[in-house]
Scaffold this active site. Structure first.
Site, PDB file in Angstrom:
ATOM      1  N   HIS A   1     -10.498   1.159   2.209  1.00 34.76           N
ATOM      2  CA  HIS A   1     -10.242   2.242   3.174  1.00 34.76           C
ATOM      3  C   HIS A   1     -11.425   2.185   4.146  1.00 34.76           C
ATOM      4  O   HIS A   1     -12.530   2.594   3.799  1.00 34.76           O
ATOM      5  CB  HIS A   1     -10.152   3.605   2.487  1.00 34.76           C
ATOM      6  CG  HIS A   1      -9.833   4.709   3.460  1.00 34.76           C
ATOM      7  ND1 HIS A   1      -8.608   5.340   3.507  1.00 34.76           N
ATOM      8  CD2 HIS A   1     -10.574   5.252   4.461  1.00 34.76           C
ATOM      9  CE1 HIS A   1      -8.612   6.226   4.492  1.00 34.76           C
ATOM     10  NE2 HIS A   1      -9.785   6.201   5.088  1.00 34.76           N
TER      11      HIS A   1
ATOM     12  N   ASP B   1       1.556   2.757   3.495  1.00 35.77           N
ATOM     13  CA  ASP B   1       0.701   3.935   3.308  1.00 35.77           C
ATOM     14  C   ASP B   1       1.535   5.212   3.269  1.00 35.77           C
ATOM     15  O   ASP B   1       1.070   6.273   3.702  1.00 35.77           O
ATOM     16  CB  ASP B   1      -0.386   4.037   4.381  1.00 35.77           C
ATOM     17  CG  ASP B   1      -1.521   4.963   3.967  1.00 35.77           C
ATOM     18  OD1 ASP B   1      -1.640   5.258   2.765  1.00 35.77           O
ATOM     19  OD2 ASP B   1      -2.285   5.394   4.846  1.00 35.77           O
TER      20      ASP B   1
ATOM     21  N   LYS C   1      -9.633  -0.572  -5.387  1.00 32.60           N
ATOM     22  CA  LYS C   1      -9.596   0.166  -4.123  1.00 32.60           C
ATOM     23  C   LYS C   1     -10.939   0.816  -3.853  1.00 32.60           C
ATOM     24  O   LYS C   1     -11.466   1.557  -4.701  1.00 32.60           O
ATOM     25  CB  LYS C   1      -8.503   1.247  -4.209  1.00 32.60           C
ATOM     26  CG  LYS C   1      -8.392   2.133  -2.967  1.00 32.60           C
ATOM     27  CD  LYS C   1      -7.882   1.373  -1.760  1.00 32.60           C
ATOM     28  CE  LYS C   1      -7.999   2.178  -0.478  1.00 32.60           C
ATOM     29  NZ  LYS C   1      -6.740   2.661   0.031  1.00 32.60           N
TER      30      LYS C   1
ATOM     31  N   HIS D   1       0.867  -1.207   0.000  1.00 38.18           N
ATOM     32  CA  HIS D   1       0.000   0.000   0.000  1.00 38.18           C
ATOM     33  C   HIS D   1       0.892   1.241   0.000  1.00 38.18           C
ATOM     34  O   HIS D   1       1.512   1.565   1.019  1.00 38.18           O
ATOM     35  CB  HIS D   1      -0.896   0.018   1.242  1.00 38.18           C
ATOM     36  CG  HIS D   1      -1.843   1.177   1.282  1.00 38.18           C
ATOM     37  ND1 HIS D   1      -3.190   1.022   1.541  1.00 38.18           N
ATOM     38  CD2 HIS D   1      -1.662   2.516   1.108  1.00 38.18           C
ATOM     39  CE1 HIS D   1      -3.784   2.202   1.525  1.00 38.18           C
ATOM     40  NE2 HIS D   1      -2.862   3.125   1.269  1.00 38.18           N
TER      41      HIS D   1
ATOM     42  N   HIS E   1       1.419   5.441  -1.810  1.00 32.76           N
ATOM     43  CA  HIS E   1       1.021   6.549  -2.683  1.00 32.76           C
ATOM     44  C   HIS E   1       2.281   7.067  -3.360  1.00 32.76           C
ATOM     45  O   HIS E   1       3.129   7.676  -2.710  1.00 32.76           O
ATOM     46  CB  HIS E   1       0.358   7.667  -1.867  1.00 32.76           C
ATOM     47  CG  HIS E   1      -0.878   7.202  -1.158  1.00 32.76           C
ATOM     48  ND1 HIS E   1      -2.135   7.325  -1.715  1.00 32.76           N
ATOM     49  CD2 HIS E   1      -1.049   6.565   0.028  1.00 32.76           C
ATOM     50  CE1 HIS E   1      -3.035   6.801  -0.879  1.00 32.76           C
ATOM     51  NE2 HIS E   1      -2.398   6.335   0.174  1.00 32.76           N
TER      52      HIS E   1
ATOM     53  N   HIS F   1      -4.411  -0.409   6.156  1.00 37.28           N
ATOM     54  CA  HIS F   1      -3.889   0.420   7.269  1.00 37.28           C
ATOM     55  C   HIS F   1      -4.780   0.384   8.508  1.00 37.28           C
ATOM     56  O   HIS F   1      -5.318   1.398   8.927  1.00 37.28           O
ATOM     57  CB  HIS F   1      -3.637   1.866   6.816  1.00 37.28           C
ATOM     58  CG  HIS F   1      -4.670   2.474   5.911  1.00 37.28           C
ATOM     59  ND1 HIS F   1      -5.996   2.514   6.232  1.00 37.28           N
ATOM     60  CD2 HIS F   1      -4.559   3.056   4.692  1.00 37.28           C
ATOM     61  CE1 HIS F   1      -6.658   3.097   5.260  1.00 37.28           C
ATOM     62  NE2 HIS F   1      -5.806   3.426   4.302  1.00 37.28           N
TER      63      HIS F   1
HETATM   64  O1  DOR Z   1      -3.264   9.897   5.366  1.00 39.21           O
HETATM   65  C1  DOR Z   1      -3.640   9.559   4.248  1.00 39.21           C
HETATM   66  N1  DOR Z   1      -3.108  10.093   3.133  1.00 39.21           N
HETATM   67  N2  DOR Z   1      -4.646   8.667   4.140  1.00 39.21           N
HETATM   68  C2  DOR Z   1      -5.203   8.359   2.968  1.00 39.21           C
HETATM   69  O2  DOR Z   1      -6.121   7.572   2.947  1.00 39.21           O
HETATM   70  C3  DOR Z   1      -4.769   9.047   1.728  1.00 39.21           C
HETATM   71  C4  DOR Z   1      -3.413   9.542   1.847  1.00 39.21           C
HETATM   72  C5  DOR Z   1      -3.025  10.517   0.751  1.00 39.21           C
HETATM   73  O3  DOR Z   1      -3.252  10.206  -0.423  1.00 39.21           O
HETATM   74  O4  DOR Z   1      -2.467  11.562   1.052  1.00 39.21           O
HETATM   75 ZN    ZN Z   2      -3.274   5.125   1.628  1.00 40.86          ZN
END
Ligand code: DOR
Ligand code: ZN
Length: 359
Positions: free
Chosen positions: A142, A253, A105, A18, A20, A180
Site C-alpha cells: 500500500h 480493490d 501485505k 487485490h 477485500h 492500486h
Molecule cells: O479505500 C480503501 N479501502 N483503501 C484501502 O486501502 C482499504 C480499503 C478497506 O479495507 O476498506
Molecule cells: Zn485494498
C-alpha cells in the site's frame, strides 16, 4: 484478436489480484460477486484483528470457502499475511512454503482502514524482506506515506521517493506489487524497474478522477484510498492498463462498506466494485480501442507475475445493456456498488461451457 464489433468476447477466466472480502455476515453477502467472475483472488488481510499468522490465514480461508455457493466451489482464495513491526520471518516463510500465504501485505501504520497494526518503519521488517527476497515471496505494497504534513493527493508520489525506492535499493530482487496505483509517477516508477516490480490497477481509478468526489456535493461512494487524483493521472493509468505491458494487471480493490458507514460525518474509504468489475474494465478497454488486450491484463499478467498457472476455463462477456442497481442488499445492510444507476455495455455471462449450453 477479437473483432472490435463482435457481440461476444470469450476470455480466460480472470483473477482479481487485490480484493477485500471482509468477514462474517459481510463476507457471506459479498464473496459471491467476486467468485462468480474470478477464478482466484488475492484476499487482503486487514480484518480486525488482522491476519498475521499462518493459523489465522488458514482459518480465514476456511471461512471464505464455507461462504461460497456450491456453483462457485472452484473459486480459490489466495491468502496474504499482514505485516507488522513484530512479523517473524520464519512464520512468513512457513506460510509461504505450506501454500497458505501467497504474499505479504505492507500497510504503513495508519495509512488506511484497519492499518493501525501496520509497519511503523520499514527498518522494522528488514529480516522479513530479506527472507521474502530469498524465497521469491511477493510483497504487496500500500504505497502511501502517512506523514500528516504531506498533502493527501501527494502521498503516493512521496512514498516512492521516501520508501519504495529505498526498499528496492536494499532488496533489489524482491518481487513487489505496487497495489492500486493512482498516479503517473507510480506508473513511471513501475515501468522503470525490472520484471520483479509490477502494479495492480482498479476499475474505479481508470474511470474517475478526483472531481467525481465533489460533483454537485460530497460523493462518499467515490472516496477510497489511495484517493483518486487529477485527470492526467487517470489518463496515465488508462495508458498503462491498456498498453499490453506485463507489469500491469487486474486488482479491483473492491472494498465494501455499508451505506451507513459511507454516508457519515467520517465516512469509510472504499469502492465496492466487485459486482460489475469485469464489465467496468471492459468498458475502459473498449473506449481505449484495446479490447484485444483485456484478456492479458485480466487473466495472464497476474498469474505470470505470481508464478501460477493460467486459468484454463473461458468466460463470456456479451455486448448489451447491463444496468447497475442503485444499491445492493448485504444481509441487514445495503451497499452502493460502483457504477450505481449506470448502464454498461458489456455483461458477464459466466463460463463459456455453461453459456453454450443455454440456447
Ligand atoms: O479505500 C480503501 N479501502 N483503501 C484501502 O486501502 C482499504 C480499503 C478497506 O479495507 O476498506
Ligand atoms: Zn485494498
Amino acid at each position: 484478436m477479437p473483432d472490435p464489433s463482435a457481440s461476444r468476447l470469450i476470455i480466460r477466466r480472470p483473477d482479481d489480484w487485490h480484493v477485500h472480502l471482509r468477514d462474517h455476515e459481510l463476507l457471506q453477502s459479498v464473496v459471491g460477486y467476486t467468485a462468480r467472475q474470478f477464478g482466484r483472488a488475492i484476499v487482503m488481510p486487514n480484518l480486525s484483528p488482522p491476519v498475521t499468522t499462518v493459523a489465522q490465514a488458514a482459518a480465514y480461508r476456511d471461512r471464505i470457502r464455507a461462504a461460497l455457493h456450491p456453483a462457485h466451489a472452484s473459486f480459490e482464495p489466495l491468502m496474504t499475511c499482514y505485516l507488522t513491526d513484530e512479523s517473524d520471518p520464519a512464520e512468513v516463510e512457513r506460510g509461504f512454503e505450506d501454500r497458505v500465504f501467497a504474499a505479504c501485505k505492507l500497510y504503513p501504520a495508519h495509512a488506511t482502514t484497519n492499518s493501525e497494526h501496520g509497519v511503523t518503519d520499514v527498518s522494522r521488517i528488514r529480516g522479513v524482506l530479506e527472507r521474502m527476497q530469498r524465497i521469491g515471496m511477493p510483497l504487496l505494497v500500500h504505497g502511501e506515506v502517512t506523514d500528516p504534513a504531506v498533502d493527501v493527493f501527494d502521498r503516493e508520489a512521496v512514498f516512492i521517493e521516501r520508501v519504495f525506492s529505498k526498499i528496492l535499493a536494499d532488496f533489489p530482487e524482491v518481487k513487489a506489487v505496487f497495489e492500486h496505483v493512482t498516479t503517473a509517477e507510480a506508473v513511471s516508477f513501475v515501468e522503470s524497474r525490472g520484471a520483479n516490480v509490477a502494479a495492480t490497477i482498479t476499475p474505479h481509478h481508470l474511470r474517475i478522477n478526483r472531481n467525481a468526489m465533489f460533483e454537485g456535493g460530497i460523493r462518499p461512494h467515490f472516496y477510497c484510498l489511495p484517493v483518486a487524483k487529477r485527470e492526467r493521472h487517470r489518463l496515465a493509468l488508462r495508458r498503462a492498463a491498456t498498453s499490453g505491458s506485463t507489469k500491469f494487471f487486474l486488482g479491483t480493490d473492491s472494498a465494501p462498506h455499508s451505506i451507513g458507514k459511507k454516508e457519515a460525518a467520517c465516512g469509510c474509504a472504499g469502492v465496492f466494485n466487485a459486482p460489475f468489475a469485469i464489465e467496468s474494465y471492459a468498458a475502459t478497454f473498449e473506449e481505449e480501442g484495446a479490447l484485444d488486450r483485456l484478456e492479458a491484463f485480466a487473466s495472464e499478467h497476474g498469474p505470470n507475475f505470481y508464478g501460477l498457472p493460467l486459468n484454463e476455463e473461458r468466460v463470456v462477456l456479451e455486448r448489451g445493456p447491463c444496468r447497475v442497481p442503485e444499491r445492493l442488499e448485504a444481509g441487514r445492510e445495503e451497499i452502493v456498488p460502483f457504477h450505481a444507476g449506470e448502464e454498461l455495455n458489456w455483461r458477464f455471462k459466466g463460463s463459456a461451457a455453461a453459456a453454450q449450453a443455454v440456447p
